[in-house]
Design a protein around this motif. Structure first.
Motif, PDB file in Angstrom:
ATOM      1  N   THR A  94       0.853  -1.182   0.000  1.00 50.17           N
ATOM      2  CA  THR A  94       0.000   0.000   0.000  1.00 50.17           C
ATOM      3  C   THR A  94       0.895   1.241   0.000  1.00 50.17           C
ATOM      4  O   THR A  94       2.106   1.169   0.240  1.00 50.17           O
ATOM      5  CB  THR A  94      -0.906   0.023   1.232  1.00 50.17           C
ATOM      6  N   ARG A  95       0.299   2.386  -0.262  1.00 47.06           N
ATOM      7  CA  ARG A  95       1.082   3.628  -0.271  1.00 47.06           C
ATOM      8  C   ARG A  95       1.743   3.862   1.088  1.00 47.06           C
ATOM      9  O   ARG A  95       2.920   4.232   1.164  1.00 47.06           O
ATOM     10  CB  ARG A  95       0.181   4.807  -0.639  1.00 47.06           C
ATOM     11  N   ALA A  96       0.999   3.604   2.160  1.00 44.09           N
ATOM     12  CA  ALA A  96       1.548   3.816   3.498  1.00 44.09           C
ATOM     13  C   ALA A  96       2.675   2.822   3.789  1.00 44.09           C
ATOM     14  O   ALA A  96       3.696   3.182   4.388  1.00 44.09           O
ATOM     15  CB  ALA A  96       0.440   3.687   4.545  1.00 44.09           C
ATOM     16  N   GLN A  97       2.498   1.568   3.380  1.00 45.30           N
ATOM     17  CA  GLN A  97       3.541   0.563   3.595  1.00 45.30           C
ATOM     18  C   GLN A  97       4.803   0.912   2.813  1.00 45.30           C
ATOM     19  O   GLN A  97       5.926   0.777   3.316  1.00 45.30           O
ATOM     20  CB  GLN A  97       3.033  -0.817   3.190  1.00 45.30           C
ATOM     21  N   LYS A  98       4.634   1.362   1.583  1.00 50.15           N
ATOM     22  CA  LYS A  98       5.785   1.728   0.748  1.00 50.15           C
ATOM     23  C   LYS A  98       6.574   2.866   1.399  1.00 50.15           C
ATOM     24  O   LYS A  98       7.815   2.838   1.456  1.00 50.15           O
ATOM     25  CB  LYS A  98       5.322   2.121  -0.648  1.00 50.15           C
ATOM     26  N   ALA A  99       5.851   3.871   1.917  1.00 49.97           N
ATOM     27  CA  ALA A  99       6.522   4.989   2.573  1.00 49.97           C
ATOM     28  C   ALA A  99       7.268   4.529   3.821  1.00 49.97           C
ATOM     29  O   ALA A  99       8.394   4.972   4.097  1.00 49.97           O
ATOM     30  CB  ALA A  99       5.498   6.071   2.928  1.00 49.97           C
ATOM     31  N   ASP A 100       6.652   3.614   4.572  1.00 47.71           N
ATOM     32  CA  ASP A 100       7.278   3.077   5.784  1.00 47.71           C
ATOM     33  C   ASP A 100       8.545   2.294   5.443  1.00 47.71           C
ATOM     34  O   ASP A 100       9.602   2.457   6.079  1.00 47.71           O
ATOM     35  CB  ASP A 100       6.268   2.182   6.512  1.00 47.71           C
ATOM     36  N   VAL A 101       8.476   1.458   4.407  1.00 45.01           N
ATOM     37  CA  VAL A 101       9.626   0.659   3.984  1.00 45.01           C
ATOM     38  C   VAL A 101      10.749   1.566   3.504  1.00 45.01           C
ATOM     39  O   VAL A 101      11.926   1.369   3.844  1.00 45.01           O
ATOM     40  CB  VAL A 101       9.216  -0.336   2.882  1.00 45.01           C
ATOM     41  N   GLU A 102      10.421   2.571   2.713  1.00 43.27           N
ATOM     42  CA  GLU A 102      11.451   3.475   2.192  1.00 43.27           C
ATOM     43  C   GLU A 102      12.127   4.254   3.315  1.00 43.27           C
ATOM     44  O   GLU A 102      13.355   4.436   3.307  1.00 43.27           O
ATOM     45  CB  GLU A 102      10.836   4.423   1.172  1.00 43.27           C
ATOM     46  N   ALA A 103      11.349   4.706   4.298  1.00 41.66           N
ATOM     47  CA  ALA A 103      11.928   5.460   5.405  1.00 41.66           C
ATOM     48  C   ALA A 103      12.839   4.578   6.255  1.00 41.66           C
ATOM     49  O   ALA A 103      13.947   4.981   6.636  1.00 41.66           O
ATOM     50  CB  ALA A 103      10.818   6.062   6.264  1.00 41.66           C
ATOM     51  N   GLU A 104      12.389   3.356   6.556  1.00 37.94           N
ATOM     52  CA  GLU A 104      13.218   2.438   7.336  1.00 37.94           C
ATOM     53  C   GLU A 104      14.442   2.013   6.536  1.00 37.94           C
ATOM     54  O   GLU A 104      15.540   1.845   7.082  1.00 37.94           O
ATOM     55  CB  GLU A 104      12.391   1.216   7.754  1.00 37.94           C
TER      56      GLU A 104
END
Length: 351
Positions: free
Chosen positions: A325-335
């Protein structure tokens, strides 16, 4: 009536106890002890495992613990290299030693001890390991005494059949060194008494539970623990497959809907190896991909394995199994960006 725990409930309970739901502000030595050791078959994987669990973790902290001999790498659980505290090595190595002997006897090298006196062999190994040596050096020296034996097999026997540890600078961040072995008695302070097996089980449940008897046995590489577990004062559950699970009475079990942030786990992280039924962290479908047995670093999304990762010279490459999801992608990229910073690599996160 016995309560049934869903797969998500087991996921959140184990991730919470593994410090993978929220990073903690605890000393690295305490975290290694809480986890009852960390898989360290790859020398630097514990650094990434601790980074995923400890807020503001720095690699020099673990390096210093290794150099000060407060933590140590040795063949323990499942006859694989684990990073444990010096105190835990003394507590639990005697419990695992019979398994190590059985595992070696059934290995391709077991034949090398046929007809040898075990006490004579152990005495010879202990004497030559007054100086740290590689397995090849151990084998060559033992082969000089027993020239009719295979030197390579003797080297493995020497590092398995007496209590040995790997010495630094092996696995020290920023340095390199051959895998050299010496006796635990020489490298570590005098060990206290061995812990009762009940303490080993209790410590496992505190870090990995709720769990079945088979889960405990798979993690430790031990057998015949059912009478031990059933005699302990534990709470009993079942899972969705009908298996009986045990847990410490007051252990935390978070709400199954608790958010689980993206986490990057190193090769062979014990949260992936600590159970017989691993569906609380990886689906049967994804387990069949061979990524755990193959030793690939894994990405957790929503508490479950969702892909693999690899740090390159110019960034972080991700192989994600399903769309995010968009939120998961952002979380993965930040981590992932934080992971690159920890590793000292400049570049981008490539999904």
């Amino acid at each position: 009536m016995i309560e049934t725990l869903t797969t998500r409930a087991l996921s959140r309970a184990t991730l919470h106890r593994q410090y993978l739901l929220d990073r903690v502000d605890r000393p690295a030595e305490d975290v290694v002890e809480h986890l009852v050791g960390m898989q360290a078959q790859e020398p630097f994987s514990p650094y990434y495992g601790l980074w995923s669990r400890i807020r503001s973790f720095r690699p020099d902290v673990l390096a210093a613990l290794l150099l000060d001999r407060r933590v140590v790498r040795a063949s323990l659980h499942r006859a694989t290299i684990h990073l444990v505290t010096a105190a835990d090595h003394g507590r639990f190595e005697p419990l695992l030693r019979p398994f190590l002997h059985r595992r070696f006897a059934s290995s391709p090298f077991g034949f090398v001890l046929d007809g040898l006196d075990p006490d004579d062999f152990a005495e010879a190994v202990t004497a030559l390991l007054e100086e740290p040596r590689t397995r090849r050096e151990i084998g060559d020296l033992l082969g000089a005494r027993w020239p009719d034996r295979d030197a390579n097999a003797l080297g493995y026997a020497g590092s398995f059949l007496v209590p040995t540890v790997q010495v630094t600078p092996r696995a020290v961040w920023g340095r390199s060194g051959a895998a050299k072995w010496t006796t635990a008695a020489r490298w570590l302070a005098a060990a206290g008494p061995a812990a009762p097996v009940q303490e080993f089980v209790r410590r496992y449940l505190a870090a990995f539970g709720p769990a079945s008897v088979k889960d405990v046995q798979t993690w430790a590489g031990m057998s015949r623990l059912k009478p031990v577990v059933e005699a302990m004062d534990l709470r009993v559950f079942t899972d969705e497959r009908g298996r009986t699970l045990y847990d410490l009475p007051d252990a935390p079990r978070p709400d199954p809907d608790t958010p689980a942030p993206a986490r990057f786990l190193p090769e062979f992280d014990n949260v992936l190896l600590g159970h017989d039924d691993r569906t609380r962290v990886i689906s049967d479908e994804d387990y069949r991909r061979g990524i755990i047995i193959g030793g690939k670093p894994t990405l957790l999304v929503d508490g479950f394995v969702q892909g693999t990762w690899k740090i390159a010279d110019d960034g972080l490459d991700l192989d994600v199994f399903r769309p995010l999801t968009r939120a998961q992608k952002a979380d993965v990229e930040a981590e992932g960006a934080r992971l690159l910073q920890f590793a000292g690599v400049e570049g981008e996160v490539r999904l």
